[in-house]
Scaffold this motif. Structure first.
Motif, PDB file in Angstrom:
ATOM      1  N   ALA A 113      16.033  31.843  31.568  1.00 35.88           N
ATOM      2  CA  ALA A 113      16.177  30.787  32.570  1.00 35.88           C
ATOM      3  C   ALA A 113      14.931  30.592  33.432  1.00 35.88           C
ATOM      4  CB  ALA A 113      17.384  31.078  33.461  1.00 35.88           C
ATOM      5  N   PHE A 114      14.438  31.665  34.071  1.00 33.89           N
ATOM      6  CA  PHE A 114      13.277  31.517  34.936  1.00 33.89           C
ATOM      7  C   PHE A 114      12.057  31.073  34.140  1.00 33.89           C
ATOM      8  CE2 PHE A 114       9.631  33.474  37.334  1.00 33.89           C
ATOM      9  CZ  PHE A 114       9.671  32.587  38.403  1.00 33.89           C
ATOM     10  N   GLY A 115      11.890  31.626  32.941  1.00 36.87           N
ATOM     11  CA  GLY A 115      10.779  31.200  32.087  1.00 36.87           C
ATOM     12  C   GLY A 115      10.872  29.723  31.739  1.00 36.87           C
ATOM     13  N   ALA A 116      12.097  29.243  31.538  1.00 36.79           N
ATOM     14  CA  ALA A 116      12.288  27.816  31.245  1.00 36.79           C
ATOM     15  C   ALA A 116      11.852  26.956  32.423  1.00 36.79           C
ATOM     16  CB  ALA A 116      13.750  27.555  30.906  1.00 36.79           C
ATOM     17  N   PHE A 117      12.149  27.438  33.634  1.00 36.42           N
ATOM     18  CA  PHE A 117      11.679  26.723  34.831  1.00 36.42           C
ATOM     19  C   PHE A 117      10.153  26.683  34.880  1.00 36.42           C
ATOM     20  CE2 PHE A 117       9.805  27.742  38.976  1.00 36.42           C
ATOM     21  CZ  PHE A 117       9.901  26.491  39.584  1.00 36.42           C
ATOM     22  N   LEU A 118       9.517  27.837  34.664  1.00 37.34           N
ATOM     23  CA  LEU A 118       8.058  27.892  34.739  1.00 37.34           C
ATOM     24  C   LEU A 118       7.417  26.959  33.711  1.00 37.34           C
ATOM     25  CD1 LEU A 118       7.480  31.755  35.119  1.00 37.34           C
ATOM     26  CD2 LEU A 118       7.228  30.012  36.902  1.00 37.34           C
ATOM     27  N   VAL A 119       7.908  27.020  32.485  1.00 41.98           N
ATOM     28  CA  VAL A 119       7.348  26.186  31.417  1.00 41.98           C
ATOM     29  C   VAL A 119       7.665  24.713  31.672  1.00 41.98           C
ATOM     30  CG1 VAL A 119       7.526  25.633  28.956  1.00 41.98           C
ATOM     31  CG2 VAL A 119       7.332  28.016  29.687  1.00 41.98           C
ATOM     32  N   GLY A 120       8.903  24.441  32.081  1.00 40.13           N
ATOM     33  CA  GLY A 120       9.280  23.059  32.356  1.00 40.13           C
ATOM     34  C   GLY A 120       8.460  22.447  33.470  1.00 40.13           C
ATOM     35  N   GLN A 121       8.216  23.221  34.524  1.00 33.77           N
ATOM     36  CA  GLN A 121       7.427  22.708  35.642  1.00 33.77           C
ATOM     37  C   GLN A 121       5.977  22.448  35.228  1.00 33.77           C
ATOM     38  OE1 GLN A 121       6.250  25.221  39.106  1.00 33.77           O
ATOM     39  NE2 GLN A 121       7.534  23.826  40.299  1.00 33.77           N
TER      40      GLN A 121
ATOM     41  N   ALA B 287      22.450  28.789  33.622  1.00 33.57           N
ATOM     42  CA  ALA B 287      21.330  28.386  34.470  1.00 33.57           C
ATOM     43  C   ALA B 287      20.401  27.428  33.731  1.00 33.57           C
ATOM     44  CB  ALA B 287      20.561  29.616  34.939  1.00 33.57           C
ATOM     45  N   LEU B 288      20.149  27.707  32.464  1.00 28.37           N
ATOM     46  CA  LEU B 288      19.285  26.844  31.657  1.00 28.37           C
ATOM     47  C   LEU B 288      19.877  25.444  31.547  1.00 28.37           C
ATOM     48  CD1 LEU B 288      16.776  26.680  29.761  1.00 28.37           C
ATOM     49  CD2 LEU B 288      18.349  27.213  27.881  1.00 28.37           C
ATOM     50  N   ARG B 289      21.186  25.380  31.322  1.00 31.90           N
ATOM     51  CA  ARG B 289      21.837  24.071  31.210  1.00 31.90           C
ATOM     52  C   ARG B 289      21.756  23.311  32.532  1.00 31.90           C
ATOM     53  NH1 ARG B 289      28.135  22.485  30.456  1.00 31.90           N
ATOM     54  NH2 ARG B 289      27.842  20.553  29.270  1.00 31.90           N
ATOM     55  N   GLY B 290      21.993  24.009  33.633  1.00 33.79           N
ATOM     56  CA  GLY B 290      21.888  23.372  34.941  1.00 33.79           C
ATOM     57  C   GLY B 290      20.480  22.879  35.221  1.00 33.79           C
ATOM     58  N   LEU B 291      19.491  23.675  34.847  1.00 33.42           N
ATOM     59  CA  LEU B 291      18.094  23.270  35.002  1.00 33.42           C
ATOM     60  C   LEU B 291      17.825  21.987  34.232  1.00 33.42           C
ATOM     61  CD1 LEU B 291      15.082  23.883  35.773  1.00 33.42           C
ATOM     62  CD2 LEU B 291      14.954  25.170  33.629  1.00 33.42           C
ATOM     63  N   SER B 292      18.292  21.943  32.997  1.00 27.78           N
ATOM     64  CA  SER B 292      18.069  20.772  32.157  1.00 27.78           C
ATOM     65  C   SER B 292      18.705  19.521  32.759  1.00 27.78           C
ATOM     66  CB  SER B 292      18.632  21.025  30.751  1.00 27.78           C
ATOM     67  OG  SER B 292      18.534  19.874  29.954  1.00 27.78           O
ATOM     68  N   GLN B 293      19.942  19.646  33.229  1.00 31.23           N
ATOM     69  CA  GLN B 293      20.620  18.494  33.819  1.00 31.23           C
ATOM     70  C   GLN B 293      19.884  17.992  35.054  1.00 31.23           C
ATOM     71  OE1 GLN B 293      24.715  19.441  34.577  1.00 31.23           O
ATOM     72  NE2 GLN B 293      25.242  19.631  32.405  1.00 31.23           N
ATOM     73  N   SER B 294      19.478  18.923  35.914  1.00 32.92           N
ATOM     74  CA  SER B 294      18.778  18.540  37.134  1.00 32.92           C
ATOM     75  C   SER B 294      17.440  17.875  36.823  1.00 32.92           C
ATOM     76  CB  SER B 294      18.565  19.782  38.004  1.00 32.92           C
ATOM     77  OG  SER B 294      17.910  19.439  39.211  1.00 32.92           O
ATOM     78  N   MET B 295      16.698  18.468  35.890  1.00 37.06           N
ATOM     79  CA  MET B 295      15.406  17.882  35.512  1.00 37.06           C
ATOM     80  C   MET B 295      15.581  16.502  34.911  1.00 37.06           C
ATOM     81  SD  MET B 295      13.372  21.175  33.906  1.00 37.06           S
ATOM     82  CE  MET B 295      12.053  20.124  33.267  1.00 37.06           C
ATOM     83  N   ALA B 296      16.605  16.336  34.063  1.00 39.04           N
ATOM     84  CA  ALA B 296      16.823  15.041  33.418  1.00 39.04           C
ATOM     85  C   ALA B 296      17.096  13.954  34.452  1.00 39.04           C
ATOM     86  CB  ALA B 296      17.978  15.140  32.433  1.00 39.04           C
ATOM     87  N   ARG B 297      17.922  14.261  35.442  1.00 36.69           N
ATOM     88  CA  ARG B 297      18.260  13.257  36.453  1.00 36.69           C
ATOM     89  C   ARG B 297      17.050  12.884  37.314  1.00 36.69           C
ATOM     90  NH1 ARG B 297      23.354  16.243  36.113  1.00 36.69           N
ATOM     91  NH2 ARG B 297      24.963  14.747  35.495  1.00 36.69           N
TER      92      ARG B 297
ATOM     93  N   HIS C 295      11.619  12.566  28.918  1.00 35.00           N
ATOM     94  CA  HIS C 295      12.897  12.767  28.233  1.00 35.00           C
ATOM     95  C   HIS C 295      13.219  14.261  28.241  1.00 35.00           C
ATOM     96  CE1 HIS C 295      15.533  11.812  24.442  1.00 35.00           C
ATOM     97  NE2 HIS C 295      16.226  12.335  25.437  1.00 35.00           N
ATOM     98  N   VAL C 296      14.259  14.642  28.971  1.00 34.30           N
ATOM     99  CA  VAL C 296      14.688  16.040  29.043  1.00 34.30           C
ATOM    100  C   VAL C 296      16.033  16.157  28.334  1.00 34.30           C
ATOM    101  CG1 VAL C 296      15.268  17.981  30.541  1.00 34.30           C
ATOM    102  CG2 VAL C 296      13.505  16.336  31.251  1.00 34.30           C
ATOM    103  N   ALA C 297      16.122  17.086  27.382  1.00 31.50           N
ATOM    104  CA  ALA C 297      17.358  17.247  26.621  1.00 31.50           C
ATOM    105  C   ALA C 297      17.665  18.723  26.401  1.00 31.50           C
ATOM    106  CB  ALA C 297      17.271  16.520  25.279  1.00 31.50           C
ATOM    107  N   HIS C 298      18.957  19.024  26.360  1.00 27.58           N
ATOM    108  CA  HIS C 298      19.455  20.388  26.170  1.00 27.58           C
ATOM    109  C   HIS C 298      20.288  20.426  24.905  1.00 27.58           C
ATOM    110  CE1 HIS C 298      22.629  23.542  27.054  1.00 27.58           C
ATOM    111  NE2 HIS C 298      21.520  24.239  27.212  1.00 27.58           N
ATOM    112  N   PHE C 299      20.063  21.443  24.074  1.00 27.02           N
ATOM    113  CA  PHE C 299      20.749  21.564  22.792  1.00 27.02           C
ATOM    114  C   PHE C 299      21.678  22.775  22.819  1.00 27.02           C
ATOM    115  CE2 PHE C 299      17.113  19.011  22.067  1.00 27.02           C
ATOM    116  CZ  PHE C 299      17.395  18.184  20.995  1.00 27.02           C
ATOM    117  N   VAL C 300      22.975  22.527  22.713  1.00 26.04           N
ATOM    118  CA  VAL C 300      23.953  23.609  22.644  1.00 26.04           C
ATOM    119  C   VAL C 300      24.099  24.008  21.175  1.00 26.04           C
ATOM    120  CG1 VAL C 300      26.337  24.308  23.073  1.00 26.04           C
ATOM    121  CG2 VAL C 300      25.186  22.745  24.665  1.00 26.04           C
ATOM    122  N   ILE C 301      23.544  25.140  20.816  1.00 25.29           N
ATOM    123  CA  ILE C 301      23.638  25.635  19.437  1.00 25.29           C
ATOM    124  C   ILE C 301      24.890  26.517  19.381  1.00 25.29           C
ATOM    125  CG2 ILE C 301      22.427  26.783  17.559  1.00 25.29           C
ATOM    126  CD1 ILE C 301      21.032  24.271  18.735  1.00 25.29           C
TER     127      ILE C 301
END
Length: 229
Positions: free
Chosen positions: A106-114, A152-162, A170-176
């Protein structure tokens, strides 16, 4: 598709390798980032990708990764595929291991996403894709750390997308949702297509990149046709 280069963070065998291949075939230049690049040589040779060592949970290493990429042009597609999982009865979970699961997934996803968004916003163009799991929407018994991290990752994705979609990102989250087929996890001969094919998953990522902005997907759920959910 008006994307030129892709960065896959958390690269290795399986899904990330399939993503590298499908992106390269579609004409994107590819960069692969992983904590260790030792096992990426063959994939890099096959796809023409560059490799970078990076622990995505460490801000300094993420900053260095993107600074190195800036030298030849920042990627306009970034896939976050890194995760770490620890399991066990709740009362027996090791706090440092739980912290690591959240940091990597999760935190790494924030760092990379930012870092990615910082470079995409001046151009009002880019795509940031996050790899989730069944645990993104369902907390399983004895799997609290993974659920915490993937929620947390899903919440990050939703917030970033909005926030970022109206600015052209384009921000998208994939539920595998299901097991992924691999050499270590072969498909049962009596149950064809009962595991997710990583190449089929990668094709869905490519499809999302090909979408027109008038009909963008924010979340995709992928599971085998026999999977219970």
């Amino acid at each position: 598709m008006n994307y030129k280069s892709a960065l896959i963070v958390g690269s290795g065998a399986g899904l990330s390798a399939s993503l590298a291949r499908v992106f390269a075939k579609a004409g994107l230049s590819v960069a692969l980032a992983a904590r260790s690049t030792d096992k990426l040589a063959d994939l890099a040779k096959e796809t023409g990708a560059r490799t970078f060592a990076c622990d995505a949970s460490q801000r300094a290493q993420v900053d260095k990764l993107f600074a190195d990429l800036d030298a030849t042009g920042a990627p306009d597609v970034v896939v976050y595929n890194a995760s770490y999982r620890t399991r066990g009865p709740f009362m027996e979970l090791d706090p440092p291991e739980v912290e690591k699961a959240i940091a990597v997934s999760a935190f790494g996803a924030f760092l990379v996403g930012q870092a990615a968004a910082r470079r995409m916003l001046p151009h009002n163009h880019g795509a940031i894709l996050f790899t989730g799991a069944s645990a993104s929407v369902k907390g399983y018994s004895q799997s609290a750390p993974f659920a915490m991290a993937k929620f947390a990752l899903r919440g990050l994705s939703q917030s970033m997308a909005r926030e970022l979609s109206p600015q052209g990102i384009h921000v998208a989250h994939f539920v595998i949702d299901g097991g992924i087929k691999s050499a270590r996890r072969p498909e049962p001969s009596d149950k064809p297509d009962s595991l997710l094919d990583p190449d089929a998953i990668a094709a869905s990522y490519l499809h999302v990149l090909q979408q027109l902005r008038s009909a963008w997907t924010q979340e995709v759920e992928l599971r085998p046709w026999v999977e219970k959910f």
